[in-house]
Design an enzyme around this catalytic site. Sequence first.
Site, PDB file in Angstrom:
ATOM      1  CG  HIS A   1      -8.724  28.593  31.145  1.00  0.00           C
ATOM      2  ND1 HIS A   1      -8.170  27.763  32.077  1.00  0.00           N
ATOM      3  CD2 HIS A   1     -10.045  28.350  31.207  1.00  0.00           C
ATOM      4  CE1 HIS A   1      -9.115  27.065  32.678  1.00  0.00           C
ATOM      5  NE2 HIS A   1     -10.264  27.402  32.160  1.00  0.00           N
TER       6      HIS A   1
ATOM      7  CB  THR B   1     -14.439  15.435  35.780  1.00  0.00           C
ATOM      8  OG1 THR B   1     -13.342  14.884  36.491  1.00  0.00           O
ATOM      9  CG2 THR B   1     -15.319  16.230  36.736  1.00  0.00           C
TER      10      THR B   1
ATOM     11  CE1 TYR C   1      -9.585  24.358  35.386  1.00  0.00           C
ATOM     12  CE2 TYR C   1      -8.815  22.360  34.324  1.00  0.00           C
ATOM     13  CZ  TYR C   1      -9.681  23.435  34.377  1.00  0.00           C
ATOM     14  OH  TYR C   1     -10.655  23.565  33.410  1.00  0.00           O
TER      15      TYR C   1
HETATM   16  N1  NAI Z   1     -12.616  25.790  30.047  1.00  0.00           N
HETATM   17  C1  NAI Z   1     -13.252  26.129  31.148  1.00  0.00           C
HETATM   18  O1  NAI Z   1     -13.393  27.314  31.482  1.00  0.00           O
HETATM   19  C2  NAI Z   1     -13.802  25.065  32.015  1.00  0.00           C
HETATM   20  C3  NAI Z   1     -13.423  23.760  31.813  1.00  0.00           C
HETATM   21  N2  NAI Z   1     -13.903  22.760  32.603  1.00  0.00           N
HETATM   22  C4  NAI Z   1     -13.396  21.398  32.370  1.00  0.00           C
HETATM   23  O2  NAI Z   1     -14.469  20.514  32.264  1.00  0.00           O
HETATM   24  C5  NAI Z   1     -14.360  19.477  33.246  1.00  0.00           C
HETATM   25  C6  NAI Z   1     -15.734  18.986  33.656  1.00  0.00           C
HETATM   26  O3  NAI Z   1     -16.466  20.063  34.195  1.00  0.00           O
HETATM   27  P1  NAI Z   1     -17.771  19.812  35.052  1.00  0.00           P
HETATM   28  O4  NAI Z   1     -18.551  21.055  35.049  1.00  0.00           O
HETATM   29  O5  NAI Z   1     -17.380  19.253  36.373  1.00  0.00           O
HETATM   30  O6  NAI Z   1     -18.472  18.686  34.176  1.00  0.00           O
HETATM   31  P2  NAI Z   1     -19.859  17.932  34.202  1.00  0.00           P
HETATM   32  O7  NAI Z   1     -21.002  18.860  33.996  1.00  0.00           O
HETATM   33  O8  NAI Z   1     -19.660  16.828  33.245  1.00  0.00           O
HETATM   34  O9  NAI Z   1     -20.025  17.408  35.696  1.00  0.00           O
HETATM   35  C7  NAI Z   1     -19.197  16.446  36.260  1.00  0.00           C
HETATM   36  C8  NAI Z   1     -19.630  16.273  37.713  1.00  0.00           C
HETATM   37  O10 NAI Z   1     -20.920  15.712  37.768  1.00  0.00           O
HETATM   38  C9  NAI Z   1     -20.936  14.596  38.646  1.00  0.00           C
HETATM   39  N3  NAI Z   1     -21.857  13.595  38.088  1.00  0.00           N
HETATM   40  C10 NAI Z   1     -21.655  12.826  37.009  1.00  0.00           C
HETATM   41  N4  NAI Z   1     -22.734  12.058  36.760  1.00  0.00           N
HETATM   42  C11 NAI Z   1     -23.633  12.366  37.693  1.00  0.00           C
HETATM   43  C12 NAI Z   1     -24.930  11.907  37.971  1.00  0.00           C
HETATM   44  N5  NAI Z   1     -25.503  10.978  37.218  1.00  0.00           N
HETATM   45  N6  NAI Z   1     -25.578  12.466  39.017  1.00  0.00           N
HETATM   46  C13 NAI Z   1     -25.003  13.410  39.783  1.00  0.00           C
HETATM   47  N7  NAI Z   1     -23.756  13.864  39.565  1.00  0.00           N
HETATM   48  C14 NAI Z   1     -23.077  13.359  38.550  1.00  0.00           C
HETATM   49  C15 NAI Z   1     -19.531  14.089  38.665  1.00  0.00           C
HETATM   50  O11 NAI Z   1     -19.226  13.442  39.856  1.00  0.00           O
HETATM   51  C16 NAI Z   1     -18.702  15.343  38.453  1.00  0.00           C
HETATM   52  O12 NAI Z   1     -18.354  15.926  39.684  1.00  0.00           O
HETATM   53  C17 NAI Z   1     -13.532  20.096  34.354  1.00  0.00           C
HETATM   54  O13 NAI Z   1     -12.896  19.135  35.145  1.00  0.00           O
HETATM   55  C18 NAI Z   1     -12.547  20.907  33.533  1.00  0.00           C
HETATM   56  O14 NAI Z   1     -11.515  20.074  33.055  1.00  0.00           O
HETATM   57  C19 NAI Z   1     -14.838  23.017  33.572  1.00  0.00           C
HETATM   58  C20 NAI Z   1     -15.256  24.296  33.824  1.00  0.00           C
HETATM   59  C21 NAI Z   1     -14.735  25.431  33.086  1.00  0.00           C
HETATM   60  O1  LIG Z   2     -11.857  25.726  33.752  1.00  0.00           O
HETATM   61  C1  LIG Z   2     -12.680  26.120  34.541  1.00  0.00           C
HETATM   62  C2  LIG Z   2     -12.699  27.455  34.980  1.00  0.00           C
HETATM   63  C3  LIG Z   2     -13.378  27.693  36.250  1.00  0.00           C
HETATM   64  C4  LIG Z   2     -14.121  28.805  36.499  1.00  0.00           C
HETATM   65  N1  LIG Z   2     -14.551  28.740  37.761  1.00  0.00           N
HETATM   66  C5  LIG Z   2     -14.096  27.628  38.349  1.00  0.00           C
HETATM   67  C6  LIG Z   2     -14.259  27.157  39.657  1.00  0.00           C
HETATM   68  C7  LIG Z   2     -13.670  25.949  39.998  1.00  0.00           C
HETATM   69  C8  LIG Z   2     -12.894  25.270  39.074  1.00  0.00           C
HETATM   70  C9  LIG Z   2     -12.723  25.749  37.789  1.00  0.00           C
HETATM   71  C10 LIG Z   2     -13.325  26.936  37.424  1.00  0.00           C
END
Ligand code: NAI
Ligand SMILES: O=CCc1c[nH]c2ccccc12
Length: 280
Positions: free
Chosen positions: A105, A234, A52
Site C-alpha cells: 500500500h 467509487t 480499509y
Molecule cells: N492506494 C491508495 O493509497 C488509495 C487508494 N484509493 C482507492 O481509490 C478509491 C477511490 O478514491 P476516491 O478518492 O474516493 O476517488 P474519486 O476521486 O474518484 O472520488 C470518488 C468520490 O467522488 C464522488 N463523486 C463522483 N462523481 C461526482 C460528481 N460528479 N460530483 C461530486 N462528487 C462526485 C463519489 O461519490 C465518491 O465519493 C478508493 O475507494 C480506494 O479504493 C483511495 C485513496 C488512496
Molecule cells: O487507500 C487509501 C489510503 C488512505 C489514506 N488516507 C485515507 C483516509 C481515508 C481512507 C483511505 C485513506
Amino acid sequence: MSYFNDFRLNDNAVILSPAYGTGTVLKGRDAAKNVLQAIQSGLRHIDCAQFYENEESVGKGIKASGVPREELYITTKYATGDIRETFRNSLLSLEVDYVDLFLIHSAKYAQPHGLMESWDLLEELKDSGKIRSIGVSNYRVDDLKQFVDTAKYKPAVNQIEFHPFVYGKAKELLSYCQSKGILVASYGGLSPITKIRHEDFDDLLNKLSQKYNLSHQALLYNWARAHNVMVVTTSSKAERLEEIKSLSGTKLDQEDVEELDRIGEKYHHRYYMSVMDEKE
Ligand SMILES: NC(=O)C1=CN([C@@H]2O[C@H](COP(=O)(O)OP(=O)(O)OC[C@H]3O[C@@H](n4cnc5c(N)ncnc54)[C@H](O)[C@@H]3O)[C@@H](O)[C@H]2O)C=CC1
Ligand SMILES: O=CCc1c[nH]c2ccccc12
C-alpha cells in the site's frame, strides 16, 4: 460487458478499468451492499485493502453477487504485520483462493522489512499461485529504483493519486513507471471537481464538456486514459455507477489533454500521502 478500458500488464495479465474502490468513504464500514451494487451495475474490478478494515464485508458483497470468481478482478493491498500471514487473512476475509493483484500500500509499510525484502516476499507469493500480479502503491521514483532493475518481476502496477492538480509533480513518476513497463493506476482522480475548484480549470471543463458531450467526471477519467493511466474510483449512487460502467473511452484531442495538463499544473493539491512530495 461494456467496460471503459482494459490494460495489458507487464506480466501479460489483463486488468480491468475502472476499478470500484472500497476505501475512502467505505473505510471501516460495512461495504457489502455497496460492493454488491457495484457488481450488479456491471463493474467487475473491486479495489480493496487491508487498511480499509472491511475486506470481510467486501467478500460478502462479492459472494452475494453470485458472479463467478473468474469474471471478477480483485485487488487488495498489504498494510502492516507479517506479509505472508496478513495475505492469508485477506484471502480468508475475501473468501477467495487467489487475488488478481496484490499491492504494497505504501513504501512506509514496506520500510520495516526493507523495500527489496518485502518485494521478494511478494514475488514468492506470486510464485505460489495465490496472486496473479504484484505491484505497489504510493511508491516514488527513488523507492522503485531500490529494486526494480534487479527484481525477478517488475511491479505490474503503481497505484497513486493522479489528477490534473498533482500532474506537475506526478509526471516524472508517471514517465519513470511507463519507461519500466509499470502501469500507473489513479485514485482521487475526481479531486478537481469534488475537493477544490479553480475558475480557469472549471471554464476549461465546461468548454470540453460541450465539445465532447461528456460530464466533468467523464472528462477526468478520459484525461487519465489519455495518459495511459487506469482509474480507481467509487460511488454509492446508482446513476454514477451506471456512468462509470458505461464510459466509452472517448479519445480526447491531444491539444485538449495538453490544456488540461497545463492549467492543472498551475496548481498543486494533494489529498493523500504527502510523502509523495517529499524527497527520500
Ligand atoms: N492506494 C491508495 O493509497 C488509495 C487508494 N484509493 C482507492 O481509490 C478509491 C477511490 O478514491 P476516491 O478518492 O474516493 O476517488 P474519486 O476521486 O474518484 O472520488 C470518488 C468520490 O467522488 C464522488 N463523486 C463522483 N462523481 C461526482 C460528481 N460528479 N460530483 C461530486 N462528487 C462526485 C463519489 O461519490 C465518491 O465519493 C478508493 O475507494 C480506494 O479504493 C483511495 C485513496 C488512496
Ligand atoms: O487507500 C487509501 C489510503 C488512505 C489514506 N488516507 C485515507 C483516509 C481515508 C481512507 C483511505 C485513506
